[in-house]
Design a protein around this motif. Structure first.
Motif, PDB file in Angstrom:
ATOM      1  N   GLU A 112       0.808  -1.178   0.102  1.00  0.00           N
ATOM      2  CA  GLU A 112      -0.035  -0.095   0.013  1.00  0.00           C
ATOM      3  C   GLU A 112       0.852   1.249  -0.113  1.00  0.00           C
ATOM      4  O   GLU A 112       0.463   2.284  -0.718  1.00  0.00           O
ATOM      5  CB  GLU A 112      -0.812  -0.079   1.087  1.00  0.00           C
ATOM      6  N   LEU A 113       1.884   1.255   0.622  1.00  0.00           N
ATOM      7  CA  LEU A 113       2.961   2.429   0.831  1.00  0.00           C
ATOM      8  C   LEU A 113       3.597   2.391  -0.560  1.00  0.00           C
ATOM      9  O   LEU A 113       3.835   3.860  -0.925  1.00  0.00           O
ATOM     10  CB  LEU A 113       3.968   2.274   1.789  1.00  0.00           C
ATOM     11  N   LEU A 114       4.103   1.453  -1.142  1.00  0.00           N
ATOM     12  CA  LEU A 114       4.690   1.496  -2.507  1.00  0.00           C
ATOM     13  C   LEU A 114       3.792   2.068  -3.464  1.00  0.00           C
ATOM     14  O   LEU A 114       3.956   2.868  -4.443  1.00  0.00           O
ATOM     15  CB  LEU A 114       5.215   0.171  -2.991  1.00  0.00           C
ATOM     16  N   ASP A 115       2.219   1.657  -3.249  1.00  0.00           N
ATOM     17  CA  ASP A 115       1.334   2.074  -4.496  1.00  0.00           C
ATOM     18  C   ASP A 115       1.335   3.584  -4.067  1.00  0.00           C
ATOM     19  O   ASP A 115       0.771   4.502  -5.152  1.00  0.00           O
ATOM     20  CB  ASP A 115       0.152   1.213  -4.355  1.00  0.00           C
ATOM     21  N   LYS A 116       1.158   3.979  -3.116  1.00  0.00           N
ATOM     22  CA  LYS A 116       0.830   5.439  -2.573  1.00  0.00           C
ATOM     23  C   LYS A 116       2.056   6.349  -3.058  1.00  0.00           C
ATOM     24  O   LYS A 116       1.897   7.646  -3.412  1.00  0.00           O
ATOM     25  CB  LYS A 116       0.340   5.868  -1.369  1.00  0.00           C
ATOM     26  N   ASN A 117       3.418   6.067  -2.882  1.00  0.00           N
ATOM     27  CA  ASN A 117       4.253   6.860  -3.120  1.00  0.00           C
ATOM     28  C   ASN A 117       5.381   6.382  -4.458  1.00  0.00           C
ATOM     29  O   ASN A 117       6.558   6.509  -4.380  1.00  0.00           O
ATOM     30  CB  ASN A 117       5.431   6.366  -2.088  1.00  0.00           C
ATOM     31  N   SER A 125       8.208   3.370  -4.260  1.00  0.00           N
ATOM     32  CA  SER A 125       9.531   3.614  -3.535  1.00  0.00           C
ATOM     33  C   SER A 125       9.175   4.234  -2.298  1.00  0.00           C
ATOM     34  O   SER A 125       8.023   4.812  -1.964  1.00  0.00           O
ATOM     35  CB  SER A 125      10.368   4.568  -4.203  1.00  0.00           C
ATOM     36  N   ILE A 126       9.703   3.596  -0.997  1.00  0.00           N
ATOM     37  CA  ILE A 126       9.469   3.896   0.514  1.00  0.00           C
ATOM     38  C   ILE A 126      10.713   4.141   1.066  1.00  0.00           C
ATOM     39  O   ILE A 126      11.518   3.163   0.842  1.00  0.00           O
ATOM     40  CB  ILE A 126       8.517   2.867   0.999  1.00  0.00           C
ATOM     41  N   ASN A 127      10.706   5.182   1.864  1.00  0.00           N
ATOM     42  CA  ASN A 127      11.943   5.340   2.863  1.00  0.00           C
ATOM     43  C   ASN A 127      12.138   4.305   3.996  1.00  0.00           C
ATOM     44  O   ASN A 127      11.021   3.508   4.254  1.00  0.00           O
ATOM     45  CB  ASN A 127      12.006   6.753   3.437  1.00  0.00           C
ATOM     46  N   ARG A 128      13.311   3.911   4.200  1.00  0.00           N
ATOM     47  CA  ARG A 128      13.480   2.785   4.977  1.00  0.00           C
ATOM     48  C   ARG A 128      12.746   3.157   6.417  1.00  0.00           C
ATOM     49  O   ARG A 128      12.381   2.474   7.199  1.00  0.00           O
ATOM     50  CB  ARG A 128      14.863   2.424   5.330  1.00  0.00           C
ATOM     51  N   ALA A 129      13.462   4.220   6.991  1.00  0.00           N
ATOM     52  CA  ALA A 129      13.055   4.518   8.195  1.00  0.00           C
ATOM     53  C   ALA A 129      11.478   5.014   8.285  1.00  0.00           C
ATOM     54  O   ALA A 129      10.826   4.530   9.362  1.00  0.00           O
ATOM     55  CB  ALA A 129      13.750   6.220   8.831  1.00  0.00           C
ATOM     56  N   ALA A 130      10.759   5.543   7.258  1.00  0.00           N
ATOM     57  CA  ALA A 130       9.398   5.656   7.510  1.00  0.00           C
ATOM     58  C   ALA A 130       8.636   4.397   7.418  1.00  0.00           C
ATOM     59  O   ALA A 130       7.647   4.293   8.027  1.00  0.00           O
ATOM     60  CB  ALA A 130       9.062   6.548   6.245  1.00  0.00           C
ATOM     61  N   TYR A 148      11.584  -9.759   7.558  1.00  0.00           N
ATOM     62  CA  TYR A 148      11.523  -8.611   7.389  1.00  0.00           C
ATOM     63  C   TYR A 148      12.474  -8.417   5.996  1.00  0.00           C
ATOM     64  O   TYR A 148      12.054  -7.910   4.919  1.00  0.00           O
ATOM     65  CB  TYR A 148      12.413  -7.655   8.141  1.00  0.00           C
ATOM     66  N   ILE A 149      13.681  -9.125   6.061  1.00  0.00           N
ATOM     67  CA  ILE A 149      14.613  -9.163   4.822  1.00  0.00           C
ATOM     68  C   ILE A 149      13.902 -10.113   3.581  1.00  0.00           C
ATOM     69  O   ILE A 149      14.055  -9.811   2.640  1.00  0.00           O
ATOM     70  CB  ILE A 149      15.918  -9.710   5.198  1.00  0.00           C
ATOM     71  N   ARG A 150      13.377 -11.118   4.147  1.00  0.00           N
ATOM     72  CA  ARG A 150      12.684 -12.155   3.130  1.00  0.00           C
ATOM     73  C   ARG A 150      11.648 -11.116   2.191  1.00  0.00           C
ATOM     74  O   ARG A 150      11.476 -11.449   0.862  1.00  0.00           O
ATOM     75  CB  ARG A 150      12.068 -13.298   3.684  1.00  0.00           C
ATOM     76  N   CYS A 151      10.924 -10.772   3.044  1.00  0.00           N
ATOM     77  CA  CYS A 151       9.583  -9.845   2.396  1.00  0.00           C
ATOM     78  C   CYS A 151      10.223  -8.631   1.313  1.00  0.00           C
ATOM     79  O   CYS A 151       9.819  -8.630   0.348  1.00  0.00           O
ATOM     80  CB  CYS A 151       8.669  -9.196   3.469  1.00  0.00           C
ATOM     81  N   LEU A 152      11.151  -8.041   1.880  1.00  0.00           N
ATOM     82  CA  LEU A 152      11.654  -6.970   0.984  1.00  0.00           C
ATOM     83  C   LEU A 152      12.394  -7.425   0.053  1.00  0.00           C
ATOM     84  O   LEU A 152      12.455  -6.957  -1.013  1.00  0.00           O
ATOM     85  CB  LEU A 152      12.543  -5.957   1.810  1.00  0.00           C
ATOM     86  N   SER A 179      17.042  -2.218  -3.068  1.00  0.00           N
ATOM     87  CA  SER A 179      17.740  -1.121  -2.388  1.00  0.00           C
ATOM     88  C   SER A 179      18.226  -0.270  -3.299  1.00  0.00           C
ATOM     89  O   SER A 179      19.279  -0.459  -4.210  1.00  0.00           O
ATOM     90  CB  SER A 179      18.798  -1.868  -1.325  1.00  0.00           C
ATOM     91  N   ARG A 180      17.956   1.147  -3.043  1.00  0.00           N
ATOM     92  CA  ARG A 180      18.317   2.448  -3.550  1.00  0.00           C
ATOM     93  C   ARG A 180      18.684   3.444  -2.561  1.00  0.00           C
ATOM     94  O   ARG A 180      17.772   4.217  -2.337  1.00  0.00           O
ATOM     95  CB  ARG A 180      17.411   2.754  -4.538  1.00  0.00           C
ATOM     96  N   GLY A 181      19.916   3.295  -1.897  1.00  0.00           N
ATOM     97  CA  GLY A 181      20.239   4.342  -1.030  1.00  0.00           C
ATOM     98  C   GLY A 181      19.508   4.022   0.232  1.00  0.00           C
ATOM     99  O   GLY A 181      19.903   2.826   0.717  1.00  0.00           O
ATOM    100  N   ASN A 182      18.607   5.126   0.753  1.00  0.00           N
ATOM    101  CA  ASN A 182      17.984   5.035   1.778  1.00  0.00           C
ATOM    102  C   ASN A 182      16.697   4.678   1.648  1.00  0.00           C
ATOM    103  O   ASN A 182      15.878   4.716   2.440  1.00  0.00           O
ATOM    104  CB  ASN A 182      18.313   6.105   2.619  1.00  0.00           C
ATOM    105  N   ALA A 183      16.247   3.988   0.607  1.00  0.00           N
ATOM    106  CA  ALA A 183      14.921   3.851   0.010  1.00  0.00           C
ATOM    107  C   ALA A 183      14.804   2.401  -0.503  1.00  0.00           C
ATOM    108  O   ALA A 183      15.840   2.064  -0.955  1.00  0.00           O
ATOM    109  CB  ALA A 183      14.388   4.750  -0.863  1.00  0.00           C
ATOM    110  N   TRP A 184      13.519   1.913  -0.355  1.00  0.00           N
ATOM    111  CA  TRP A 184      13.249   0.490  -0.955  1.00  0.00           C
ATOM    112  C   TRP A 184      12.221   0.931  -2.349  1.00  0.00           C
ATOM    113  O   TRP A 184      11.471   1.434  -2.150  1.00  0.00           O
ATOM    114  CB  TRP A 184      12.440  -0.413  -0.089  1.00  0.00           C
ATOM    115  N   VAL A 185      12.911   0.390  -3.419  1.00  0.00           N
ATOM    116  CA  VAL A 185      12.072   0.534  -4.699  1.00  0.00           C
ATOM    117  C   VAL A 185      11.485  -0.740  -5.135  1.00  0.00           C
ATOM    118  O   VAL A 185      12.423  -1.768  -4.973  1.00  0.00           O
ATOM    119  CB  VAL A 185      12.860   1.008  -5.945  1.00  0.00           C
TER     120      VAL A 185
END
Length: 607
Positions: free
Chosen positions: A546-551, A554-559, A576-580, A586-592
């Motif tokens: 849902e966050l990927l669809d909204k943004n 891409s989504i910030n790691r900390a957020a 967590y690692i398996r799902c991502l 990984s692209r810098g500080n974000a997940w794409v």
């Protein structure tokens, strides 16, 4: 064409001349822009020289008591550029093979500069010689005054030893040879080595010029023989075939004329023999007509007689949309696997399904979720989509549609409303109206972010058994592949002809997601399962999607971590690692989000 009546008012015979011969070519000369009173006089041409291989042309002409030379620069000729001559009610068209841009030669200035360089070099060469002579005279004086000079040593010392030069040449590689053959120095050498061919200019009114002009503008052109025993070939082509080949026009511009249907009948005879199924015949109707909008009586001409009308309607609803009584090819076949473009096109068709005239401002207001496109790019894409199925409103268009309050930024559907079809097939019209209502609710839910869009009902043209098979088939594919592009899913469905799944391959995105069920989610063209049956991962996986669809994927790691902790659904480190790892990179500080698989293997059959 008469824009008010939208009919062809006159038909002109067209004769298209092919290439003249291997000995002759038709070229065009482009001169620099000059005032009319200061233009070049072609009658004063004294000499013409030509190099056929390097495509160089020089013209010498008299101008103001001096000889002016014009040299050429070879220019690429675009495909379709021709010379047209209208004579005795017939349009004769001959293609242009090459074009020469003529400009005044600066050879005189170059010659003066070259002479100055030669004089400077001669002076520089004489100065060392003079210094050497003076030095030798001084040495001879010194030798005569010295009696103790050893003549033998002098004779040996006076001998001049010539240096020996050795050149070692390496073997040239293919790449070096290619660079050398395309270098400026080599091409310049070829140009200088080619001899000039003297041409004889022939002006209008003279025998040779008139003979060539008559040969390409007479009906007897195929039998015209020139002095060099070459012929000019000419072939008569139909007007519709010629216009369709060089300038495809929307079907609504020409098909209003009854005579147009005779040409379509001729084309449909070929399509009937080539089409192997009803769906292929419908697609052939749109491709042969070179238009996105067709009336039903235009489509029926391409359908083999063996098919029933109900089967035709069911297949037609899976490949096109009903808009104002006319059929518009579906966006999945028109947008080239661009999901964002498909959504924008379906939104435009939705607006036209409700009203013949729409405003481009209303469309731009609905495209605010296209964050990855700039405002100018969105406007350009919207205009491209509108040009395919609509015409901009003008005074003539206002007179046709009868709306005097049309704004300048409004667009009118390209075809008049087909009241005949709507009156004879009310069931199809009602079914299509319900489909548009469902799609509209899906768009409103998607734009408003009111939560998970409710699944759409299965279109009436799709039977329940096919819908169940398609859902099971796609869910198993996504379970195996993880992420798949929507275009690849359409390809897989189209290949399942035996199971009947090809009938749902080109439905719009909203209807496909309705068939696939709530567990399938599409994020900018990438389809994925919301849950995979793991109670430890599924809550976090759903939040992530849902966050990927909204943004915009891409989504910030900390957020992401903060949001998961606030909801109490943060999984273990391994989960967590398996799902991502399954969904993102990984692209810098974000997940794409990943793009999806391009190839799916060969075993795609339903067991």
């Amino acid at each position: 064409m008469d824009a008010c009546a939208r009919r062809v008012v006159q038909r002109i015979p067209v004769k298209y001349n092919g290439l003249v011969s291997c000995h002759q070519s038709l070229c065009t000369l482009q001169y620099p822009l000059r005032l009319v009173e200061n233009s070049y006089d072609n009658q004063k041409i004294t000499a013409v020289r030509h190099k056929a291989h390097t495509r160089k042309l020089e013209i010498a002409l008299l101008r103001e008591h001096e000889c002016l030379e014009l040299i050429s620069t070879d220019t690429k000729v675009e495909d379709g550029h021709c010379i047209a001559v209208f004579r005795e009610g017939i349009l004769y068209i001959t293609p242009i093979e090459c074009a020469y841009q003529m400009r005044p030669s600066m050879a005189r200035l170059d010659a003066v500069e070259e002479r100055c360089k030669v004089n400077d070099k001669s002076f520089d060469a004489e100065l060392p010689k003079q210094l050497a002579v003076d030095e030798m005279e001084n040495e001879s004086t010194c030798i005569a005054a010295d009696d103790t000079t050893d003549l033998g040593v002098m004779s040996v010392g006076s001998m001049k030893l010539a240096p020996l030069h050795v050149h070692v040449k390496r073997r040239e590689t293919e790449r070096q040879a290619e660079f050398r053959l395309h270098s400026h120095a080599y091409l310049k050498q070829l140009e200088d080595d080619e001899p000039w061919l003297q041409l004889k200019p022939s002006f209008p009114g003279e025998g040779e010029a008139e003979k060539i002009y008559n040969a390409i503008t007479f009906s007897s052109a195929p039998h015209e023989v020139l002095e060099d025993h070459s012929q000019i070939k000419s072939n008569i082509v139909p007007v519709s075939t010629y216009l369709d080949s060089i300038c495809p026009m929307p079907s609504g511009r020409l098909l209003a004329d009854d005579t147009r249907y005779s040409a379509m009948l001729a084309a449909s005879s070929t399509s009937r023999t080539e089409a192997r199924s009803l769906r292929e015949a419908i697609r052939a109707a749109f491709s042969e007509s070179r238009g996105s909008v067709l009336r039903f009586k235009q489509i029926i001409e391409f359908i083999p007689e063996a098919f029933e009308i109900n089967d035709v309607m069911d297949a037609l609803q899976t490949l096109a949309h009903l808009v104002q009584g006319c059929w518009v090819i579906c966006s999945a076949l028109s947008c080239g696997d661009d999901t964002r473009r498909e959504r924008d096109r379906d939104r435009i068709l939705l607006q036209f399904a409700r009203c013949r005239t729409i405003s481009s401002r209303d469309l731009m207001s609905h495209n605010h979720r296209s964050h990855q496109l700039s405002e100018r790019s969105r406007e350009r894409q919207t205009r491209e989509l509108l040009n395919e199925i609509a015409v901009p409103t003008s005074r003539q268009a206002k007179w046709i549609c009868g709306d005097k309050n049309c704004a300048k930024d409004t667009w009118t559907f390209i075809e008049p409303t087909d009241d005949y079809f709507m009156s004879h097939f009310p069931e199809v019209v009602q079914a299509e109206s319900e489909r548009w209502q469902n799609i509209e609710s899906w768009f409103n839910n998607k734009i408003g972010q009111l939560g998970t869009p409710s699944p759409l009902s299965v279109p009436p043209c799709i039977c329940l058994g096919v819908s169940v098979k398609a859902r099971s088939f796609i869910c198993s594919l996504l379970q195996r592949c993880g992420i798949m592009r929507l275009s690849n899913i359409r390809t897989c469905l189209e290949q399942q002809k035996a199971a009947g799944l090809n009938s749902v391959a080109f439905l719009c995105e909203a209807e496909l997601l309705g068939i696939f069920g709530n567990n399938v989610m599409c994020i900018q063209g990438a389809c994925v399962l919301r849950s995979i049956g793991d109670k430890h991962i599924d809550p976090f996986r759903t939040l992530l999607l849902e966050l990927l669809d909204k943004n915009d994927r891409s989504i910030n790691r900390a957020a992401l971590i903060e949001k998961a902790l606030s909801l109490g659904i943060m999984p273990s480190n391994s989960a967590y690692i398996r799902c991502l790892g399954d969904l993102c990179v990984s692209r810098g500080n974000a997940w794409v989000m990943k793009c999806g698989h391009k190839s799916l293997g060969t075993d795609l059959s339903i067991r």
